[in-house]
Design a protein around this motif. Sequence first.
Motif, short mmCIF file in Angstrom:
data_model
loop_
_atom_site.label_atom_id
_atom_site.label_comp_id
_atom_site.label_asym_id
_atom_site.label_seq_id
_atom_site.Cartn_x
_atom_site.Cartn_y
_atom_site.Cartn_z
N ARG A 131 0.84 -1.20 0.00
CA ARG A 131 0.00 0.00 0.00
C ARG A 131 0.88 1.25 0.00
O ARG A 131 1.88 1.31 0.73
N CYS A 132 0.51 2.22 -0.81
CA CYS A 132 1.28 3.46 -0.89
C CYS A 132 1.03 4.31 0.35
O CYS A 132 -0.12 4.52 0.73
N GLN A 133 2.11 4.78 0.94
CA GLN A 133 2.01 5.63 2.13
C GLN A 133 1.36 6.98 1.81
O GLN A 133 0.83 7.63 2.70
N THR A 134 1.43 7.38 0.55
CA THR A 134 0.95 8.71 0.18
C THR A 134 -0.47 8.71 -0.38
O THR A 134 -1.34 9.42 0.12
N CYS A 135 -0.72 7.90 -1.41
CA CYS A 135 -2.03 7.94 -2.09
C CYS A 135 -2.93 6.76 -1.74
O CYS A 135 -4.07 6.70 -2.18
N ASP A 136 -2.42 5.80 -0.98
CA ASP A 136 -3.19 4.64 -0.51
C ASP A 136 -3.49 3.63 -1.61
O ASP A 136 -4.29 2.71 -1.42
N GLN A 137 -2.88 3.77 -2.78
CA GLN A 137 -3.06 2.79 -3.85
C GLN A 137 -2.48 1.44 -3.42
O GLN A 137 -1.47 1.38 -2.73
N VAL A 138 -3.15 0.35 -3.83
CA VAL A 138 -2.71 -0.99 -3.48
C VAL A 138 -2.11 -1.67 -4.71
O VAL A 138 -2.69 -1.63 -5.80
N ILE A 139 -0.95 -2.30 -4.53
CA ILE A 139 -0.22 -2.96 -5.62
C ILE A 139 0.14 -4.37 -5.18
O ILE A 139 0.53 -4.59 -4.03
N ALA A 140 0.00 -5.33 -6.06
CA ALA A 140 0.37 -6.72 -5.74
C ALA A 140 1.86 -6.79 -5.42
O ALA A 140 2.70 -6.26 -6.17
N THR A 141 2.21 -7.44 -4.32
CA THR A 141 3.61 -7.57 -3.93
C THR A 141 4.42 -8.26 -5.01
O THR A 141 5.59 -7.90 -5.25
N ALA A 142 3.81 -9.22 -5.69
CA ALA A 142 4.53 -9.95 -6.75
C ALA A 142 4.94 -9.02 -7.89
O ALA A 142 5.89 -9.32 -8.62
N ASP A 143 4.25 -7.90 -8.04
CA ASP A 143 4.54 -6.97 -9.14
C ASP A 143 5.51 -5.86 -8.74
O ASP A 143 5.84 -5.01 -9.57
N VAL A 144 5.93 -5.85 -7.49
CA VAL A 144 6.80 -4.76 -7.02
C VAL A 144 8.22 -4.96 -7.54
O VAL A 144 8.80 -6.04 -7.43
N ASP A 145 8.77 -3.92 -8.13
CA ASP A 145 10.13 -3.93 -8.67
C ASP A 145 11.11 -3.58 -7.56
O ASP A 145 11.02 -2.51 -6.94
N LEU A 146 12.06 -4.48 -7.30
CA LEU A 146 13.03 -4.26 -6.24
C LEU A 146 14.34 -3.65 -6.74
O LEU A 146 15.34 -3.65 -6.04
N THR A 147 14.31 -3.11 -7.96
CA THR A 147 15.51 -2.47 -8.50
C THR A 147 15.96 -1.32 -7.61
O THR A 147 17.16 -1.12 -7.37
N HIS A 148 14.97 -0.58 -7.10
CA HIS A 148 15.26 0.53 -6.20
C HIS A 148 14.55 0.29 -4.87
O HIS A 148 13.35 -0.01 -4.84
N ILE A 149 15.31 0.40 -3.79
CA ILE A 149 14.76 0.16 -2.45
C ILE A 149 14.89 1.44 -1.63
O ILE A 149 15.96 2.04 -1.59
N PRO A 150 13.79 1.89 -0.99
CA PRO A 150 12.47 1.26 -0.98
C PRO A 150 11.74 1.50 -2.30
O PRO A 150 11.95 2.54 -2.94
#
Length: 251
Positions: free
Chosen positions: A127-146
């Motif tokens: 979940r986005c801390q700013t806009c509250d949008q929800v994204i599947a964890t499997a789709d999260v790109d770990l190229t840049h952390i966080p």
Amino acid sequence: MSDLIERAADILAKAKYTVALTGAGISVESGIPPFRGKGGLWEKIDPMKYAHIDAFLEDPETVWDVLIKNMKMVLDKARPNPAHTSLVDLERLGLLKTVITQNVDGLHQVAGNQDVIEFHGNFAWQRCQTCDQVIATADVDLTHIPPHCSCGGILRPDCIFFGEMIPPEALHRSQQVSAACDVMLVIGTSAMVQPAATMPFIAKDNGAVVVEINPEPTPLTNHISNLPLLGDAGTVLPRLVAAVEQRRDAS
């Protein structure tokens, strides 16, 4: 053990309303290490340093790098095991009504259970801390952390950190179904984490039979559990379901 499973099957086959309370032990056979106990994640890292909401808000990069990134890699590969599918079988038989879980892996839903109360949220989503949008964890790109949302906000797991409140609806519904059930299956939980640990007490106080499935005794074993079935959930639950199905076929 065989005698205890037969006794538990007799009770389950006649049950009108069964509820399951599950903890980390049900998912160990899916390759997900527990947080607590021997070999648990908290033996390796300090939860107050990396799993507290204040730590995340202060330094999300470190929390992502030390904890969340590794959880994502483990959970991306995890699949339901025979314990999860056995609970689906009990639901298919019309016996199991609700699963209350302390886990954040989402494997009960992946296996096919329809009514799952998640005490601590679900790591399958960010979940986005700013806009509250929800994204599947499997789709999260770990190229840049966080990792960041498209709006630029930092993503966080849609589950509970230390220092955050249990969702009130999850607590309320858990108390309701625990009070209403005539059988409660307690599976793979130390029964020491509150408030989830109160659910077997609520069930027992309202007349339910408590069937415990754990590899080792817990604080429930000699005081609350009517039938303690000591063993791994992935072995015991399929045997229990098979015994229940035999009784259903014979009736």
